[in-house]
Design an enzyme around this catalytic site. Sequence first.
Site, PDB file in Angstrom:
ATOM      1  N   ASP A  16      35.855  22.589  -6.057  1.00 26.18           N
ATOM      2  CA  ASP A  16      35.461  22.408  -7.451  1.00 26.18           C
ATOM      3  C   ASP A  16      34.648  21.120  -7.642  1.00 26.18           C
ATOM      4  O   ASP A  16      35.182  20.051  -7.940  1.00 26.18           O
ATOM      5  CB  ASP A  16      36.741  22.389  -8.306  1.00 26.18           C
ATOM      6  CG  ASP A  16      36.443  22.362  -9.779  1.00 26.18           C
ATOM      7  OD1 ASP A  16      35.266  22.200 -10.157  1.00 26.18           O
ATOM      8  OD2 ASP A  16      37.396  22.479 -10.564  1.00 26.18           O
ATOM      9  N   GLN A  33      40.259  25.096  -5.936  1.00 28.31           N
ATOM     10  CA  GLN A  33      40.268  23.690  -6.351  1.00 28.31           C
ATOM     11  C   GLN A  33      39.569  22.749  -5.379  1.00 28.31           C
ATOM     12  O   GLN A  33      38.899  21.821  -5.798  1.00 28.31           O
ATOM     13  CB  GLN A  33      41.710  23.224  -6.550  1.00 28.31           C
ATOM     14  CG  GLN A  33      42.050  23.085  -8.009  1.00 28.31           C
ATOM     15  CD  GLN A  33      43.523  22.790  -8.234  1.00 28.31           C
ATOM     16  OE1 GLN A  33      44.348  22.886  -7.333  1.00 28.31           O
ATOM     17  NE2 GLN A  33      43.846  22.415  -9.439  1.00 28.31           N
ATOM     18  N   SER A  74      34.678  19.340 -11.111  1.00 27.94           N
ATOM     19  CA  SER A  74      35.824  18.439 -11.325  1.00 27.94           C
ATOM     20  C   SER A  74      35.673  17.146 -10.531  1.00 27.94           C
ATOM     21  O   SER A  74      35.906  16.060 -11.067  1.00 27.94           O
ATOM     22  CB  SER A  74      37.128  19.113 -10.913  1.00 27.94           C
ATOM     23  OG  SER A  74      37.463  20.095 -11.839  1.00 27.94           O
ATOM     24  N   TYR A 112      38.926  26.858 -20.671  1.00 28.68           N
ATOM     25  CA  TYR A 112      37.835  26.127 -21.313  1.00 28.68           C
ATOM     26  C   TYR A 112      37.965  26.212 -22.830  1.00 28.68           C
ATOM     27  O   TYR A 112      38.705  27.033 -23.364  1.00 28.68           O
ATOM     28  CB  TYR A 112      36.491  26.756 -20.920  1.00 28.68           C
ATOM     29  CG  TYR A 112      36.041  26.402 -19.532  1.00 28.68           C
ATOM     30  CD1 TYR A 112      35.529  25.140 -19.251  1.00 28.68           C
ATOM     31  CD2 TYR A 112      36.095  27.339 -18.504  1.00 28.68           C
ATOM     32  CE1 TYR A 112      35.095  24.823 -17.980  1.00 28.68           C
ATOM     33  CE2 TYR A 112      35.665  27.029 -17.225  1.00 28.68           C
ATOM     34  CZ  TYR A 112      35.166  25.767 -16.972  1.00 28.68           C
ATOM     35  OH  TYR A 112      34.736  25.461 -15.717  1.00 28.68           O
ATOM     36  N   ARG A 130      37.488  28.200 -11.696  1.00 34.46           N
ATOM     37  CA  ARG A 130      38.488  27.141 -11.904  1.00 34.46           C
ATOM     38  C   ARG A 130      39.870  27.697 -11.568  1.00 34.46           C
ATOM     39  O   ARG A 130      40.759  27.772 -12.410  1.00 34.46           O
ATOM     40  CB  ARG A 130      38.459  26.678 -13.346  1.00 34.46           C
ATOM     41  CG  ARG A 130      37.283  25.839 -13.860  1.00 34.46           C
ATOM     42  CD  ARG A 130      36.461  25.067 -12.963  1.00 34.46           C
ATOM     43  NE  ARG A 130      36.429  23.621 -13.055  1.00 34.46           N
ATOM     44  CZ  ARG A 130      36.038  22.884 -14.066  1.00 34.46           C
ATOM     45  NH1 ARG A 130      35.719  23.430 -15.197  1.00 34.46           N
ATOM     46  NH2 ARG A 130      35.998  21.572 -13.987  1.00 34.46           N
TER      47      ARG A 130
END
Length: 352
Positions: free
Chosen positions: A120, A117, A123, A218, A112
């Site tokens: 990902d 990104q 997500s 997290y 992450r």
Amino acid sequence: MVNLFVPKETGAGETRVAATPESARALIKGGLTVSIERGAGEAAYMPDSEYQTAGATLVSRAEGLAAADIVAAVGAPAAEDIARMKKGSILIALRATAQPGITTFSMERIPRTTKAQTMDALSSQASIAGYKAALIAATELPRYFPLLMTAAGTIKPAKVVVMGAGVAGLQALATARRLGAVVEVSDIRPAVKEQVQSLGGRFIDLPMQESGEGAGGYAKEVSADFLRQQREIVTRHVAAADVVITTAQVPGKKAPVLLTREMVEGMRPGSIIIDLAVDSGGNCELTKPGQTVHNGVRIFGISNLAATMSHDASILYARNIQALVFEFVQKGVLNLNMENEIIRETVVKGSS
Ligand code: NAD
């Protein structure tokens, strides 16, 4: 040339595909050849002809698997499919496990980080799940979401409580707000309070000393006492809610129980619970896969909501795959550099 093959998904209810005509075109431009199993994009409304126009070759499953240097999929292919892959080839899928003779990338292991990104997939898919959860709640609820002033009188806006303000929860919040609901949010990471407020949500403060903030942004597993106190605080908000959307997860652990039977019994008949944590045990004690009714409260345990939006889910997932592939294929040359953090972290240990 590096050949990438995309099979048609075989998982129950799986409608997504790991490459789109757009991503196939980009991969080909980046020096790969792309082959697609006939019909692979059908459930995502991406016809074979569009892949051909993009420069991809349509093949059978057996042909594709046998010739591929990289097999990119949504769900991990079955053992007999993996057995058909070349020794030394690469498999990329969600929840893929280590395979002898094959280098396996598991998409949920993508770090992450800002750099990763674009890759990902957790997500990109969780965001769809959050959006869809709010829409399902709005269509199933026997009430309006927005405040309405009509000639027949005023309708109060629906109250939505979102538990867990990660990617899915924030998207559920944003979507429910756009539909006019009043939204309250509970999370154990104080850092999300500002994000919740910037999306128009009210954050339910938890006064406990213990922090729920774990590594890498997290949550960490909190104590049973913390969860008990959290439930006490949240009970009042849940009792007043028309909709509760739960998305709370702690990586590698069973989902925390945030809604007990008693709390559900405190809700009004006609209320809705959408539990997105069903695959990791559920955030509500009464959640089962599918729909459960308890005292007039409908509890939906829904997994893989991303597959209900096959087209856009595939577009985003395919871009995640494309970005990962370009991390180890440059100018058409494959180089698995284990010093690259993204590659090192995403490859499943024990695969080779
Ligand atoms: P997740 O699916 O693991 O968990 C969902 C949410 O549940 C989290 O916000 C977590 O704090 C919350 N939660 C856990 N226990 C709870 C409890 N008892 N009560 C209420 N909520 C509880 O999370 P995710 O969506 O994968 O996101 C995790 C974090 O990673 C977020 O901060 C997100 O913004 C961040 N993130 C960063 C990047 C990046 O930088 N590339 C990408 C995606 C996500």
